[in-house]
Design a protein around this motif. Structure first.
Motif, PDB file in Angstrom:
ATOM      1  N   VAL A   1       9.526  -5.833  -4.272  1.00  0.00           N
ATOM      2  CA  VAL A   1       7.889  -5.553  -4.352  1.00  0.00           C
ATOM      3  C   VAL A   1       7.552  -5.313  -3.025  1.00  0.00           C
ATOM      4  N   ASP A   2       8.122  -5.561  -1.778  1.00  0.00           N
ATOM      5  CA  ASP A   2       8.047  -5.291  -0.459  1.00  0.00           C
ATOM      6  C   ASP A   2       8.079  -3.663  -0.271  1.00  0.00           C
ATOM      7  N   GLY A   3       9.137  -3.056  -0.903  1.00  0.00           N
ATOM      8  CA  GLY A   3       9.566  -1.662  -0.824  1.00  0.00           C
ATOM      9  C   GLY A   3      10.266  -1.568   0.250  1.00  0.00           C
ATOM     10  N   PHE A   4      11.130  -2.381   1.007  1.00  0.00           N
ATOM     11  CA  PHE A   4      11.787  -2.370   2.079  1.00  0.00           C
ATOM     12  C   PHE A   4      13.513  -2.097   1.760  1.00  0.00           C
ATOM     13  N   HIS A   5      13.810  -2.146   0.851  1.00  0.00           N
ATOM     14  CA  HIS A   5      15.106  -1.821   0.341  1.00  0.00           C
ATOM     15  C   HIS A   5      15.528  -0.169   0.551  1.00  0.00           C
ATOM     16  N   PRO A   6      16.664   0.084   1.173  1.00  0.00           N
ATOM     17  CA  PRO A   6      17.044   1.131   1.495  1.00  0.00           C
ATOM     18  C   PRO A   6      16.893   2.331   0.551  1.00  0.00           C
ATOM     19  N   LEU A   7      17.208   1.803  -0.691  1.00  0.00           N
ATOM     20  CA  LEU A   7      17.155   2.813  -2.202  1.00  0.00           C
ATOM     21  C   LEU A   7      15.887   3.087  -2.332  1.00  0.00           C
ATOM     22  N   ASN A   8      14.968   2.223  -2.099  1.00  0.00           N
ATOM     23  CA  ASN A   8      13.404   2.478  -2.327  1.00  0.00           C
ATOM     24  C   ASN A   8      12.976   3.346  -1.460  1.00  0.00           C
ATOM     25  N   ALA A   9      13.355   3.001  -0.137  1.00  0.00           N
ATOM     26  CA  ALA A   9      12.925   3.918   1.007  1.00  0.00           C
ATOM     27  C   ALA A   9      13.296   5.324   0.728  1.00  0.00           C
ATOM     28  N   GLY A  10      14.743   5.534   0.281  1.00  0.00           N
ATOM     29  CA  GLY A  10      15.012   6.935  -0.133  1.00  0.00           C
ATOM     30  C   GLY A  10      14.407   7.567  -0.972  1.00  0.00           C
TER      31      GLY A  10
ATOM     32  N   ALA B   1       9.607   5.190  -6.454  1.00  0.00           N
ATOM     33  CA  ALA B   1      10.133   4.000  -5.453  1.00  0.00           C
ATOM     34  C   ALA B   1       9.043   2.877  -5.813  1.00  0.00           C
ATOM     35  N   MET B   2       9.386   1.964  -5.318  1.00  0.00           N
ATOM     36  CA  MET B   2       8.459   0.755  -4.946  1.00  0.00           C
ATOM     37  C   MET B   2       7.846   1.171  -3.450  1.00  0.00           C
ATOM     38  N   VAL B   3       6.521   1.180  -3.105  1.00  0.00           N
ATOM     39  CA  VAL B   3       6.026   1.689  -1.916  1.00  0.00           C
ATOM     40  C   VAL B   3       5.650   0.298  -1.317  1.00  0.00           C
ATOM     41  N   PRO B   4       6.024   0.162   0.077  1.00  0.00           N
ATOM     42  CA  PRO B   4       5.464  -0.724   0.847  1.00  0.00           C
ATOM     43  C   PRO B   4       4.048  -1.030   0.805  1.00  0.00           C
ATOM     44  N   CYS B   5       3.740  -2.508   0.920  1.00  0.00           N
ATOM     45  CA  CYS B   5       2.341  -2.626   0.410  1.00  0.00           C
ATOM     46  C   CYS B   5       1.350  -2.106   1.454  1.00  0.00           C
ATOM     47  N   THR B   6       1.517  -2.391   2.651  1.00  0.00           N
ATOM     48  CA  THR B   6       0.385  -1.879   3.740  1.00  0.00           C
ATOM     49  C   THR B   6       0.384  -0.328   3.617  1.00  0.00           C
ATOM     50  N   PRO B   7       1.394   0.661   3.751  1.00  0.00           N
ATOM     51  CA  PRO B   7       1.176   1.922   3.457  1.00  0.00           C
ATOM     52  C   PRO B   7       0.358   2.233   2.253  1.00  0.00           C
ATOM     53  N   LEU B   8       0.840   1.649   1.161  1.00  0.00           N
ATOM     54  CA  LEU B   8      -0.036   1.830  -0.288  1.00  0.00           C
ATOM     55  C   LEU B   8      -1.481   1.570  -0.036  1.00  0.00           C
ATOM     56  N   GLY B   9      -1.767   0.423   0.524  1.00  0.00           N
ATOM     57  CA  GLY B   9      -3.154  -0.036   0.500  1.00  0.00           C
ATOM     58  C   GLY B   9      -3.870   1.013   1.552  1.00  0.00           C
ATOM     59  N   CYS B  10      -3.204   1.546   2.655  1.00  0.00           N
ATOM     60  CA  CYS B  10      -4.057   2.437   3.549  1.00  0.00           C
ATOM     61  C   CYS B  10      -4.244   3.955   2.768  1.00  0.00           C
ATOM     62  N   LEU B  11      -3.269   4.235   1.884  1.00  0.00           N
ATOM     63  CA  LEU B  11      -3.286   5.434   1.053  1.00  0.00           C
ATOM     64  C   LEU B  11      -4.627   5.292   0.022  1.00  0.00           C
ATOM     65  N   MET B  12      -4.683   4.118  -0.661  1.00  0.00           N
ATOM     66  CA  MET B  12      -5.863   3.847  -1.600  1.00  0.00           C
ATOM     67  C   MET B  12      -6.925   3.755  -0.970  1.00  0.00           C
ATOM     68  N   LEU B  13      -7.227   3.354   0.380  1.00  0.00           N
ATOM     69  CA  LEU B  13      -8.446   3.576   0.945  1.00  0.00           C
ATOM     70  C   LEU B  13      -8.681   4.913   1.471  1.00  0.00           C
ATOM     71  N   LEU B  14      -8.057   5.523   1.831  1.00  0.00           N
ATOM     72  CA  LEU B  14      -7.900   7.093   2.120  1.00  0.00           C
ATOM     73  C   LEU B  14      -8.573   7.985   0.980  1.00  0.00           C
ATOM     74  N   LYS B  15      -7.718   7.630  -0.223  1.00  0.00           N
ATOM     75  CA  LYS B  15      -8.244   8.421  -1.098  1.00  0.00           C
ATOM     76  C   LYS B  15      -9.609   7.971  -1.715  1.00  0.00           C
ATOM     77  N   ASP B  16      -9.966   6.709  -1.758  1.00  0.00           N
ATOM     78  CA  ASP B  16     -11.192   6.281  -1.995  1.00  0.00           C
ATOM     79  C   ASP B  16     -12.203   7.052  -1.164  1.00  0.00           C
ATOM     80  N   GLN B  17     -11.971   7.114   0.123  1.00  0.00           N
ATOM     81  CA  GLN B  17     -12.888   7.588   0.923  1.00  0.00           C
ATOM     82  C   GLN B  17     -13.173   9.158   1.001  1.00  0.00           C
ATOM     83  N   LEU B  18     -12.028   9.864   0.931  1.00  0.00           N
ATOM     84  CA  LEU B  18     -12.020  11.317   1.045  1.00  0.00           C
ATOM     85  C   LEU B  18     -11.537  12.047  -0.219  1.00  0.00           C
TER      86      LEU B  18
END
Length: 300
Positions: free
Chosen positions: A121-130, A138-155
């Motif tokens: 659920v951290d999304g760090f495994h090389p297979l998830n990265a691939g 993929a399981m998406v790393p939590c911090t980038p996923l949060g950033c994307l959600m904030l961006l889409k909410d704003q823009l």
């Protein structure tokens, strides 16, 4: 002079957790499934203990099962891998997170690769990265996923926007760039060897700063009206010895130029744990062959 809209990550994360709670309640009612998150802590690092405690508390508040595995700082890599192997086999555990940093005798790459891909659920495994790189589920790393959600909410729709990602770490920078590409942005990855970093930033409508250097990005680096996501958390010394938290962006100058900006603290940070819970719910659904629900933050 006009100042930027402040993107309230704390409020958004709270509304996201409300949406997750509702979906977990539905999952229990329809399928009798309670998602389970296991967090493994090696040693007694004070900051890590706080993070682990917060993750467990928020997991329980959404209706998940929370499991904590604590190993002494002297634990060997073999002992930690055995702990992970047990969690991989446990059907009550849908998500596994090993709290970083780890003691020096343990290789973090070996630990990350030992976690079952479906429970990463951290999304760090090389297979998830691939999978993320090629646009898979993929399981998406939590911090980038949060950033994307904030961006889409704003823009809203991000298609066609110019974005600069400052930093190329496997945890934030690279997955952030992959997510923005998936949203059809034109993405530039900048880093310590980029020539004229300020000029690259000024071309961007979206700036994501994740370099770990306090207040590096100045207001005059920004295009007027740009949306700025500050991932950095740095503690600067203060006369009272307590220190103060700042981001990678010099907030005071940036807020006068940007169209919208995340504060530090209270911006990206709260989204990371909320997205961890979201990933755990996603993992539970996938492991049971249940369609993953679209989670929308509760209305304000």
């Amino acid at each position: 002079m006009a100042t930027a809209t402040i993107i309230d990550g704390k409020s958004f994360a709270a509304r996201l957790r409300t949406g997750i709670t509702a979906q977990i309640t539905q999952l229990k009612a329809d399928h009798g499934i309670t998602p389970g998150l296991a967090v493994v802590l090696v040693g007694e690092d004070p900051a890590s203990q706080i993070y682990v405690r917060n993750k467990g508390r928020q997991a329980r508040e959404t209706g998940m099962n929370s499991f904590e595995q604590r190993l002494p700082v002297t634990a060997s890599q073999t002992e930690l891998l055995a702990c992970i192997a047990g969690l991989n086999q446990d059907p009550a555990v849908n998500g596994i997170l090993v709290q970083l940093p780890l003691p020096k005798q343990i290789n973090p790459e070996a630990v990350i690769e030992a976690i079952a891909v479906s429970k990463d659920v951290d999304g760090f495994h090389p297979l998830n990265a691939g999978l993320l790189a090629v646009g898979g589920a993929a399981m998406v790393p939590c911090t980038p996923l949060g950033c994307l959600m904030l961006l889409k909410d704003q823009l809203g729709d991000l298609a066609g926007k110019r974005a600069v990602v400052l930093g190329r770490s496997n945890i934030v920078g690279k997955p952030m760039a992959a997510l923005l590409l998936r949203e059809h942005c034109t993405v530039t990855m900048a880093h310590s060897r980029t020539r004229d970093l300020a000029a690259e930033c000024r071309r961007a409508e979206i700036v994501v700063a994740a370099v770990g250097r306090p207040e590096m990005v100045k207001g005059d680096w920004l295009q007027p009206g740009a949306t700025v996501i500050d991932v950095g958390i740095n503690r600067l010394p203060t006369p009272d010895g307590k220190g103060r938290l700042v981001g990678d962006v010099e907030f005071a100058s940036a807020v006068e130029v940007a169209g919208a900006i995340t504060p530090v603290p209270g911006g990206v940070g709260p989204m990371t744990i909320a997205c961890l819970l979201l990933n755990t719910l996603t993992a539970a659904c996938r492991q049971h062959g249940i369609p993953v629900p679209e989670i929308k933050p509760a209305a304000e």
